[in-house]
Write a protein that holds these residues in place. Structure first.
Motif, short mmCIF file in Angstrom:
data_model
loop_
_atom_site.label_atom_id
_atom_site.label_comp_id
_atom_site.label_asym_id
_atom_site.label_seq_id
_atom_site.Cartn_x
_atom_site.Cartn_y
_atom_site.Cartn_z
N MET A 33 0.73 -1.00 0.49
CA MET A 33 -0.19 0.20 -0.16
C MET A 33 1.04 1.27 -0.11
N ILE A 34 1.97 1.13 0.83
CA ILE A 34 2.86 2.42 0.94
C ILE A 34 3.92 2.83 -0.42
N THR A 35 3.96 1.18 -0.79
CA THR A 35 5.25 1.47 -2.59
C THR A 35 4.00 2.06 -3.74
N ALA A 36 3.12 1.07 -3.33
CA ALA A 36 1.57 2.20 -4.20
C ALA A 36 1.21 3.45 -4.69
N SER A 37 1.11 3.55 -3.24
CA SER A 37 0.70 5.22 -2.71
C SER A 37 1.86 6.02 -3.86
N ASP A 43 2.36 1.68 -13.38
CA ASP A 43 3.29 0.98 -12.84
C ASP A 43 2.94 0.29 -11.56
N ILE A 44 1.15 0.20 -10.79
CA ILE A 44 0.64 -0.15 -9.77
C ILE A 44 0.57 -1.89 -9.73
N PHE A 45 0.43 -2.11 -11.34
CA PHE A 45 0.08 -3.50 -11.43
C PHE A 45 0.80 -4.11 -11.93
N VAL A 46 1.99 -3.89 -12.18
CA VAL A 46 3.27 -4.21 -13.19
C VAL A 46 4.02 -5.76 -12.77
N ILE A 47 3.81 -6.54 -13.41
CA ILE A 47 4.54 -7.90 -13.38
C ILE A 47 5.89 -8.04 -14.26
N PHE A 52 11.50 -1.76 -5.06
CA PHE A 52 12.35 -0.81 -4.74
C PHE A 52 12.99 -0.03 -6.37
N GLY A 53 13.51 0.78 -5.46
CA GLY A 53 14.21 1.19 -7.62
C GLY A 53 13.51 2.23 -8.74
N TYR A 54 12.27 2.83 -7.97
CA TYR A 54 11.79 3.55 -8.68
C TYR A 54 11.60 5.14 -7.73
N GLU A 55 10.91 6.09 -8.88
CA GLU A 55 10.62 7.37 -8.32
C GLU A 55 9.23 7.39 -7.79
N PRO A 56 9.49 8.23 -6.14
CA PRO A 56 8.32 8.06 -5.49
C PRO A 56 7.87 9.59 -6.35
#
Length: 278
Positions: A33-37, A43-47, A52-56
């Motif tokens: 939930m925190i990372t998806a926010s 990018d949320i439902f990418v498989i 980690f390693g994404y731009e917040p």
């Protein structure tokens, strides 16, 4: 002897390993939930999921305040939660003291009858309750929710069980010294009941903060709605904005986490002392 010590060490290691694994499993949804926010919707439902390693995208936490009147919903929720929690602590501890330390006719029957109401599901009387509040002119007001939630049989039961563990001799000695029942309650019982009061505070705060049905039934004006109703409104209007939905959900969790962290040492504490030195 050495073999026994080794077996105990291995056993403790296995237990802690299992506990850590279960704790990690429980935390995964919250971490998601925190990372998806902090992501774009695409990018949320990418498989595979990128932990980690994404731009917040901190912009999500700013945009959510402009999409809906989140500040108003938060203020209403804070107001109701603090008032209801205060009154539940006051009424529960006060009634519990009477049931535990005072002697009067019908005390046990009255206590059992009151506690028995816990077994009655709220859904069975919520309609008559709403009609009664509407007849009083309290529909679509915060006062209706405060009145209905200011008293709790569970809180009285829990506080009474705690007070039963405090020796009656302590109250009797205070009465001999000339203290009134109100003074005994304020000066002796309340200071000794920090663990029970903290536990009741956590339960009441979380239940009131997360309450959905109560505000949904009684509150119709947008200016009076609470955070949980506001989140439901946002999901209905922006069903595809998952990043913003998760950001709003994270914001709604912050007060609950803060209250628990502040009171956890009392929450896990039992009756450390009775106030009597022997």
């Amino acid at each position: 002897m050495k073999s026994k010590s080794t077996n105990e060490t291995i056993g403790k290691t296995l237990v802690y390993t299992v506990l850590i694994v279960f704790a990690a499993i429980m935390l995964i949804p919250f971490i998601w939930m925190i990372t998806a926010s902090l992501k774009f919707n695409k990018d949320i439902f990418v498989i595979p999921y990128q932990w980690f390693g994404y731009e917040p995208q901190w912009r999500n936490y700013l945009d959510i305040w402009t999409k809906i009147p989140l500040l108003t919903f938060t203020k209403n929720t804070v107001k109701l939660t603090l008032i209801v929690t205060f009154f539940q602590l006051l009424t529960s501890s006060f009634a519990a003291y009477a049931f535990a330390k005072l002697r009067f006719r019908g005390r046990d029957f009255l206590f059992l009858a009151y506690v028995a109401t816990i077994a009655i599901p709220w859904q069975s009387y919520m309609v008559p309750q709403f009609l009664f509040m509407r007849r009083l002119g309290l529909a679509d007001t915060h006062l209706s929710i405060i009145i209905l939630q200011a008293f709790t049989a569970f809180g009285v039961f829990m506080m009474r069980q705690f007070y039963e563990g405090i020796p009656d001799s302590l109250c009797e000695a205070a009465r001999i010294d000339g203290m009134s029942e109100y003074q005994i309650y304020l000066s002796i019982m309340l200071p000794l009941s920090k663990p029970a009061l903290s536990t009741l505070t956590i339960f009441t705060f979380v239940n009131t903060w997360n309450d959905f049905l109560g505000p949904l039934i009684y509150l119709t004006s947008e200016s009076k709605k609470t955070l949980q109703i506001g989140l439901k409104m946002f999901i209905s209007q922006y069903s595809a904005e998952y990043g913003l939905i998760m950001a709003a959900s994270c914001i709604s969790l912050i007060p609950v986490v803060i209250v628990f962290l502040m009171l956890q040492k009392y929450f896990v504490a039992g009756i450390a002392s009775s106030g009597v030195k022997g």
